[in-house]
Design a protein around this motif. Structure first.
Motif, mmCIF file in Angstrom:
data_model
loop_
_atom_site.group_PDB
_atom_site.id
_atom_site.type_symbol
_atom_site.label_atom_id
_atom_site.label_comp_id
_atom_site.label_asym_id
_atom_site.label_seq_id
_atom_site.Cartn_x
_atom_site.Cartn_y
_atom_site.Cartn_z
ATOM 1 N N ARG A 1 2.810 -2.394 3.825
ATOM 2 C CA ARG A 1 2.063 -1.336 3.159
ATOM 3 C C ARG A 1 0.580 -1.608 3.330
ATOM 4 O O ARG A 1 0.107 -2.719 3.089
ATOM 5 C CB ARG A 1 2.390 -1.247 1.672
ATOM 6 N N THR B 1 3.091 3.258 4.435
ATOM 7 C CA THR B 1 4.169 2.276 4.477
ATOM 8 C C THR B 1 4.876 2.338 5.812
ATOM 9 O O THR B 1 5.255 3.422 6.275
ATOM 10 C CB THR B 1 5.172 2.524 3.333
ATOM 11 N N TRP C 1 5.363 5.916 -0.130
ATOM 12 C CA TRP C 1 3.928 5.952 0.118
ATOM 13 C C TRP C 1 3.682 6.587 1.477
ATOM 14 O O TRP C 1 3.507 5.891 2.477
ATOM 15 C CB TRP C 1 3.356 4.545 0.073
#
Length: 292
Positions: free
Chosen positions: A38, A25, A21
């Motif tokens: 996250r 993240t 991500w």
């Protein structure tokens, strides 16, 4: 139900993690402990995205190597605070970085480990196909019409419609539904570089209830070395009982969905561009097993 975050991570102390991500993240360290945070910001996320992913990690915990859910915070629109999901940090090297360094024996070990992951997911039944909509993993049903889906993407590839029709007919022979990771490829796997054991299955953002050969198709989309492919299929067959040749046919058919979607974004990133080249070869030859 979500849990409150006992101590908010100091955002300034978070270090971005590569891959997965991107930009969302982060690695957090406190008192010698490492965790992964996250941040679910932006409009591309469902309102319940953090809760869904936390539920999925809990669902497969003990069956697959996944991070433990440590904390979960719902979004607070009034305070302009996004949802947060904090998980344990797992060791390992990203599979896409390790793959090019492996010899034939290493490729076979990694392939077998990947096949077991896909086979385990393929054995987790779901009642109907669809997307998850909340932390209770309620499903919003969908039925995929592959030819219509491919046509709707506007890809000008002669022969692709016929390939999609044949792929749909093959997929219809396997009506069972299971949990699908939907992005199961080496980039989203952590691997012990010494033992080549998988230490983590990451990035469950696209998980859904779907076709049992979708994840297998993802694993075999670009990785075509025979040592790897044969090991993946053998491990899958050991768990699910599908003969390797048939499993490979079904995997290629199931992966046509993602391949076409990626190809529709050709030029956006290297993966989409490579997918477009592969899809052109498939359409030109009429062969789901064609290579670029």
């Amino acid at each position: 139900m979500s849990e409150p975050l006992n101590e908010s991570p100091e955002l300034a102390s978070l270090q971005p993690l590569e891959g997965g991500w991107s930009g969302e993240t982060f690695l957090a360290e406190a008192g010698g402990d490492r965790t992964v945070v996250r941040i679910f910001a932006g409009l591309r996320h469902l309102p319940e995205a953090a809760q869904i992913q936390a539920a999925l990690l809990r669902l497969v915990d003990g069956l697959l190597p996944v991070p433990r859910v440590l904390e979960l915070r719902r979004a607070d629109p009034v305070a302009d605070m996004p949802a947060l999901l904090v998980t344990s940090f797992l060791p390992g090297t990203r599979g896409d970085l390790l793959l090019p360094t492996l010899d034939r024996a290493g490729l076979a070990r990694l392939g077998a480990a990947c096949g077991r992951i896909a086979g385990t997911l393929g054995g987790m039944p779901m009642l109907r196909r669809g997307t998850f909509v909340d932390g209770d993993l309620r499903i919003e049903p969908f039925e995929l019409d592959l030819p219509a889906y491919v046509d709707g993407l506007g890809l000008d590839l002669p022969g692709l419609a016929e390939v999609a029709e044949a792929a749909q007919a093959l997929l219809d022979e396997e009506p069972r539904t299971c949990l699908v990771h939907s992005d199961l490829n080496p980039k989203n796997l952590l691997v012990d570089p010494d033992t080549v054991a998988i230490t983590g299955v990451l990035d469950w953002e696209f998980a859904h209830a779907g076709h049992p050969f979708t994840d297998l198709g993802n694993l075999l989309r670009f990785e075509r070395d025979p040592a790897y492919v044969e090991a993946v299929l053998a491990a899958y067959a050991e768990l699910r009982g599908t003969p390797p040749a048939r499993a490979l046919d079904l995997a290629r058919a199931a992966d046509l969905v993602a391949l076409a979607e990626l190809a529709s974004r050709e030029g956006a990133n290297p993966v989409a561009t490579r997918a477009a080249a592969l899809l052109r070869a498939i359409a030109r030859t009429g062969d789901l097993h064609a290579t670029d």
